[in-house]
Design an enzyme around this catalytic site. Sequence first.
Site, PDB file in Angstrom:
ATOM      1  CG  ASN A   7      -1.783   1.172   1.263  1.00 42.65           C
ATOM      2  OD1 ASN A   7      -1.410   2.403   0.614  1.00 42.65           O
ATOM      3  ND2 ASN A   7      -2.282   1.251   2.686  1.00 42.65           N
ATOM      4  CE  LYS A   9      -0.226   3.475   4.351  1.00 43.47           C
ATOM      5  NZ  LYS A   9      -0.188   3.586   6.240  1.00 43.47           N
ATOM      6  CG  HIS A  92      -5.992   1.499   4.303  1.00 43.24           C
ATOM      7  ND1 HIS A  92      -5.713   2.489   5.930  1.00 43.24           N
ATOM      8  CD2 HIS A  92      -4.991   0.924   5.002  1.00 43.24           C
ATOM      9  CE1 HIS A  92      -4.416   2.612   6.281  1.00 43.24           C
ATOM     10  NE2 HIS A  92      -4.026   1.097   5.845  1.00 43.24           N
ATOM     11  CD  GLU A  94      -3.036   5.693   6.646  1.00 44.29           C
ATOM     12  OE1 GLU A  94      -3.562   5.694   5.775  1.00 44.29           O
ATOM     13  OE2 GLU A  94      -2.393   5.119   7.279  1.00 44.29           O
ATOM     14  CD  GLU A 162      -3.904  -2.875   7.228  1.00 47.82           C
ATOM     15  OE1 GLU A 162      -2.646  -2.750   6.646  1.00 47.82           O
ATOM     16  OE2 GLU A 162      -4.475  -1.302   7.334  1.00 47.82           O
ATOM     17  N   GLY A 168       1.961   2.301  11.055  1.00 53.48           N
ATOM     18  CA  GLY A 168       2.985   3.185  10.999  1.00 53.48           C
ATOM     19  C   GLY A 168       3.938   3.572  12.352  1.00 53.48           C
ATOM     20  CB  SER A 204       5.363  -1.337  12.576  1.00 49.19           C
ATOM     21  OG  SER A 204       4.196   0.267  12.949  1.00 49.19           O
TER      22      SER A 204
HETATM   23  P1  PGA Z   1       2.759   0.285   7.873  1.00 49.73           P
HETATM   24  O1  PGA Z   1       0.944   0.239   7.202  1.00 49.73           O
HETATM   25  O2  PGA Z   1       3.218  -0.601   7.542  1.00 49.73           O
HETATM   26  O3  PGA Z   1       3.320   1.941   6.859  1.00 49.73           O
HETATM   27  O4  PGA Z   1       2.257   0.050   8.808  1.00 49.73           O
HETATM   28  C1  PGA Z   1       0.864  -0.462   6.460  1.00 49.73           C
HETATM   29  C2  PGA Z   1      -0.826  -0.205   6.538  1.00 49.73           C
HETATM   30  O5  PGA Z   1      -1.231   0.916   6.233  1.00 49.73           O
HETATM   31  O6  PGA Z   1      -1.722  -1.026   4.948  1.00 49.73           O
END
Ligand code: PGA
Length: 242
Positions: A7, A9, A92, A94, A162, A168, A204
Amino acid sequence: MKHLVANWKMNFVNLDAWLQDFDLNKISDEIKVVICPNYLDIEDFYKKSSKTHKKILIGAQNLSSETEGAFTGQISGKMLRNIGASYSIVGHSESRLHGEDDETILNKVQTAFNCDLIPILCIGENQDEYSKGGTEKKIKHQLTENLFPLKNLSKSVLIAYEPIYAIGSGIAVQNEHLEEVSLIIKELVRDNLGRDLTLVYGGSVTSESAKNLAKVDGIDGFLVGNASLDPKEFANIAQSLE
Ligand code: PGA
C-alpha cells in the site's frame, strides 16, 4: 497461496526506479504480489510492470461505492479494472477516519465484486479498544457490518487485520495477539460464510518483524505500507513468507 500486498498510500514513488530494484526472482511463485499505487499511477505502473514484472498484480487503494454516474470526484471500480487493477483495498483505517461508515464499506465490497475486483477488506481495533479488551467485539462488529451481509459469497476476498495503533508506528503487534485474533477471524468467517478466506496482517511490517509474524498460524501474508516503498526491503519481506 500467500499474498504480499503493498500500500503505497499518497507517497511519490519513482515507478521505473522501484521496478528496477525489485527483484522478482527472489520471490517464490507461491506468493501473489499485489501493488497498490495511487489512482493516477495505476495505469502507468500496470503498463511498465507488465513488460518486466509480469507476475505483479495491481490494486487500487479505494474505490467508489457506485459503479457509474453523477458522483463528482469518485473513481469507479470499472475504471480501475479497465486500467489494470484486479484488487482494491476497502475500508482502510485511514479512509474510515475520513468519513467512510460501515454501510459505505459494505457497498464498496459489493461494488468491487460487481466490477470484478478482489476486495482487500481492512479491519482492526484502535488503541483504546485494545486497552479495554475490546478487540474481539470490534472485529466481530466490522465483519458483521462490512462483509457478512453478503450471503452466498463465492468470490475471492482478502481480509487484512490491521490494528490501528500498529499502523505507521514502527511496532508490529505481538505474535500472541495476532494468533488470538487470527483464530477469532477465521472462526467468525467459517461460521458466517461457511468457507475460509485469506487473512493478511498489516501494521509496521518490515523484513525484521516479518520473520517473526510469519510464524503465526493462519496468517496468509502481509499488507505493507511504509516498508513497501523500498523495493529491496519489500522483496526481503516476501522471503519470510516462504
Ligand atoms: P505500515 O502501513 O506498514 O506503514 O504500518 C500499513 C497500512 O496502513 O496498510
